[in-house]
Design an enzyme around this catalytic site. Sequence first.
Site, mmCIF file in Angstrom:
data_model
loop_
_atom_site.group_PDB
_atom_site.id
_atom_site.type_symbol
_atom_site.label_atom_id
_atom_site.label_comp_id
_atom_site.label_asym_id
_atom_site.label_seq_id
_atom_site.Cartn_x
_atom_site.Cartn_y
_atom_site.Cartn_z
ATOM 1 N N LYS A 141 0.817 -1.236 0.026
ATOM 2 C CA LYS A 141 0.065 -0.065 0.133
ATOM 3 C C LYS A 141 0.965 1.262 -0.039
ATOM 4 C CE LYS A 141 -2.938 0.532 3.638
ATOM 5 N NZ LYS A 141 -2.439 1.675 4.351
ATOM 6 N N ARG A 152 -9.015 11.831 12.462
ATOM 7 C CA ARG A 152 -7.465 11.464 12.618
ATOM 8 C C ARG A 152 -6.858 12.821 12.818
ATOM 9 N NH1 ARG A 152 -5.420 6.579 9.213
ATOM 10 N NH2 ARG A 152 -3.822 6.844 10.480
ATOM 11 N N SER A 206 6.896 9.132 12.028
ATOM 12 C CA SER A 206 5.762 9.152 11.227
ATOM 13 C C SER A 206 6.500 9.079 9.692
ATOM 14 C CB SER A 206 4.763 10.043 11.447
ATOM 15 O OG SER A 206 3.769 10.126 10.283
ATOM 16 N N ASP A 238 1.853 -1.194 11.868
ATOM 17 C CA ASP A 238 0.526 -1.778 11.412
ATOM 18 C C ASP A 238 0.373 -3.037 11.830
ATOM 19 O OD1 ASP A 238 0.095 0.715 10.405
ATOM 20 O OD2 ASP A 238 0.799 0.236 8.379
HETATM 21 C C1 S3P Z 1 2.331 4.724 6.077
HETATM 22 C C2 S3P Z 1 3.032 4.890 7.294
HETATM 23 C C3 S3P Z 1 2.633 4.796 8.836
HETATM 24 C C4 S3P Z 1 1.374 3.303 8.531
HETATM 25 C C5 S3P Z 1 0.480 3.582 7.470
HETATM 26 C C6 S3P Z 1 1.419 3.707 6.148
HETATM 27 C C7 S3P Z 1 3.135 5.067 4.904
HETATM 28 O O1 S3P Z 1 1.899 5.882 9.269
HETATM 29 O O2 S3P Z 1 0.731 3.299 9.787
HETATM 30 O O3 S3P Z 1 -0.318 2.427 7.382
HETATM 31 O O4 S3P Z 1 2.785 4.712 4.057
HETATM 32 O O5 S3P Z 1 3.884 6.144 5.208
HETATM 33 P P1 S3P Z 1 2.526 6.895 10.047
HETATM 34 O O6 S3P Z 1 3.321 7.604 9.291
HETATM 35 O O7 S3P Z 1 1.313 7.651 10.759
HETATM 36 O O8 S3P Z 1 3.087 6.073 11.403
#
Ligand code: S3P
Length: 449
Positions: free
Chosen positions: A22, A127, A172, A325
């Site tokens: 994803k 969120r 993040s 996740d």
């Molecule tokens: C993601 C980062 C994560 C993850 C999300 C996908 C990404 O979130 O939980 O499903 O693609 O950069 P955070 O950046 O909020 O930790």
Amino acid sequence: MTAMISSRVKTLRGTAKVPGDKSISHRALILGALAVGETHIVGLLESEDVLGTQAAVNAFGAQAGPEAARQADGTWRVVGLGVGGLREPSDVLDMGNSGTAVRLLMGVAATHPFTTTFSGDASLSARPMERVMGPLRQMGAQFTARTGGCLPITVTGTADPVPIVYELPVASAQVKTAVLLAGLNTPGKTTVIEPEPTRDHTERMLVHFGAEVVVEEGPDTGKHITLSGQPELTAKEIFVPGDISSAAFPMVAGLLVPGSAVTLSGVGVNPLRTGLIDTLREMGAAIRLENERLQGGEPVADIAVQTSALQGITVPPSRAPSMIDEYPVLAVAAACATGVTRLQGLAELRVKESDRLAAMAKGLTDCGVTVEETQDTLTIHGLGGAGPVPGGATIHANLDHRIAMAFLVLGMVAENPVTIDDGATMDTSFPGFQDLMNGLGAAISSSQS
Ligand code: S3P
């Protein structure tokens, strides 16, 4: 709503291919739109979240489909407009359930001199978005948000962006990526300082498209990631590996259901994403990585698991970014392990698609497992040798795909079937979950309500 019921099964066997990653899929569409020329994407995740990004990219004026861009062989074509070349969308962009989509695209919109409005579903609208608006304001963008910094949000992009040095207050990858994407159409160097390492798909893909990205270890503050602004990105071929965050569900199911041997082929094993494998191995799991290779700049392998007797462990906060996740399904594994598992440093789980800490604590309790929850920890008393988890509960998925899938995995080993109230939410990340799992031997049925 489509309720789903997962019942105990004897064994899981076989090889399966989980859908594309994803995170990488979102980034491929967005960077493809900002490159010059035609990008071809192999293995794009065709889920609701990613198709939302594809629709948004089209609304910004690049051609990323819809059907017209999906080639007969299943690959996707994106005709990019170049860095700074996007056009103002004529309508509100509905980003559905996807935090990644909206946060990344807020970064893009911040340094395009026009107005973009983003909305989302009930989960996404609750969120926190201030985490991206803060640094993007420093770069010159303006925002109008609902109370608490929530969607719907209108971004007024700046014509005169200012490069910044930004130290992430939370680990993040989405915030890091939003700042770097804003930095693409900003003169000079944009730096993100990352105290704890998070997934680096953006950095890898930016380099693949021809941007200059320098990553240095700071003296004591962690990684410094510096992007040179206004590069010319050149269209490329992108290979999207299977999503380890989706593979996590059949992996854990294969470890828990007796007599199982399951292989997930072609899964991305970027070391910043494999915390679950490390953790499960520490618990005693038999997991082998086979055919390890590099594809499109990302490490890929086939993951083979066999039923294993798991022991409870303590998972430290430092592990969280590499498996952020995967905690819902890890909590299911812990419920079936022998002894106590302590999961620490989980504050971020409270602001995912649902409050995952609360959802796991409640769901496991309803299924007969003893758990203790604090603000940022979950302690799970595994039933291990004491017999199967009782199960028998109906779990509210609350628009959270990973909560739904985690409890369907629990149903495969519970004494009584486990029901989730809404299976449709799984289409955001893992279309075909039910068929894939049933193909391995699971017994998941659905009923319209
Ligand atoms: C993601 C980062 C994560 C993850 C999300 C996908 C990404 O979130 O939980 O499903 O693609 O950069 P955070 O950046 O909020 O930790």
